[in-house]
Design a protein around this motif. Structure first.
Motif: not given
Length: 341
Positions: A136-149
């Motif tokens: 919801i914060v513009a320009g501020k992504p979040v990295l999620i890991l692991d998503v399937g390996a």
């Protein structure tokens, strides 16, 4: 190829819409991003989906005799089909004939091929697939890991994911001191299953990362965390749900905003804003996920990827090469390992 630009090896036979959509996205990337494209797969099938008059500058077709189907057991298929398109593409990176590889095919096969041909980074037990979500914060992504390996994980694996994610977030996503969270069912340190409880202890003691505690499902897109770690089973469910939710919201906007005269006028006025909303929410804008922990730049796309997603994934792969992601991971992780020793 007669060019020194970034070279991307594309598994043209991987994915639900291969090779047509794969080739279309790759050709667009060649023209708009200026990258060198190596299309790996059956030459006849690849040529059949190409425009009749195609500029072959910065474009090469690399023959591969086989392809790995989505229903095959990944490790056995990778070992048995040595000339499969994903293996040939990985070999191009190993031989330094390509700077990165992308596949929208069997993610397990892509991971197995990367491990067998590129190998792990020193100190990494299991690579992880990391994908970027908008918040919801513009320009501020979040990295999620692991998503399937890694469907089944040990606490040590999640700790390594956190370290790799922290390095990636800092040096690629531009977060000066990434805030790390552990995906859990409550914010208290006593919540969760055995994996969550033991992982929490490891992350809390690890001085190499800025661990700020558990992240509940409602926190994922809040912008409060820069990196969130979880096992691949939970992460993949989260990824698929987030993609469907974004699609639902976009579809509702398309259906409801143009209703009536005022809606039509308002939609016309808001068109630039709606385009930005789509860019922030549509998973096709992100395209692929980086396989962190292998000794090479490897991006994995969704099996349902179409041309826009392929283009976006190739753009991300180019950015990873340009930002020296692999070199930074190698050097920074080695520094952290030395400090830990």
């Amino acid at each position: 190829m007669g060019s020194t630009g970034v070279r991307i090896a594309i598994d043209a036979m991987g994915g639900d819409h291969a090779p047509g959509e794969i080739v279309a996205g790759a050709l667009r990337a060649k023209e708009e991003l200026g990258v060198n494209i190596l299309l790996v797969g059956d030459p006849q099938q690849i040529k059949a989906v190409m425009p009749p008059k195609i500029n072959m500058d910065r474009l090469e077709i690399v023959p591969a005799e086989e392809a790995i189907a989505m229903d095959e057991e990944p490790l056995n298929a990778v070992r048995k089909k040595r000339k499969a398109s994903i293996n040939v593409a990985m070999d191009l990176v190993k031989k330094q004939q390509a700077d990165a590889v992308f596949s929208a095919g069997h993610s397990g096969a892509a991971m197995a091929s990367a491990l067998l041909r590129l190998g792990r980074l020193p100190g990494i037990d299991r690579p992880a697939i990391g994908t970027v979500f908008p918040t919801i914060v513009a320009g501020k992504p979040v990295l999620i890991l692991d998503v399937g390996a890694n469907v089944d994980c040990r606490p040590k694996f999640l700790e390594q994911f956190a370290v790799m994610g922290s390095i990636y977030s800092q040096y690629v996503l531009g977060m000066p001191e990434p805030k790390i969270g552990l995906l859990n069912i409550g914010e208290e340190d006593t919540k969760g299953n055995d994996l969550a409880l033991k992982t929490y202890e490891l992350l809390q003691k690890n001085q190499q990362i800025n661990f700020i505690g558990n992240a509940e499902g409602r926190d994922v897109l809040s912008g409060d965390f820069d990196v969130i770690v979880c096992d691949g089973f939970v992460g993949n469910v989260l990824l698929k749900f987030a993609e469907s939710l974004g699609g639902v919201i976009l579809q509702i906007l398309r259906e409801e905003l143009p209703q009536g005269l005022h809606g039509q006028i308002g939609t016309a006025i808001l068109k630039p804003n709606l385009k930005r909303i789509k860019q922030r929410m549509d998973h096709a804008e992100h395209g692929g996920a980086l396989l962190l922990g292998v000794d090479g730049i490897c991006f994995i796309g969704h099996g349902s990827s179409q041309a826009p997603s392929i283009f976006s994934a190739i753009r991300m792969a180019k950015e990873a090469v340009d930002n020296q992601v692999l070199t930074r991971l190698q050097s920074q992780y080695q520094i952290l390992q030395n400090e830990a020793d």
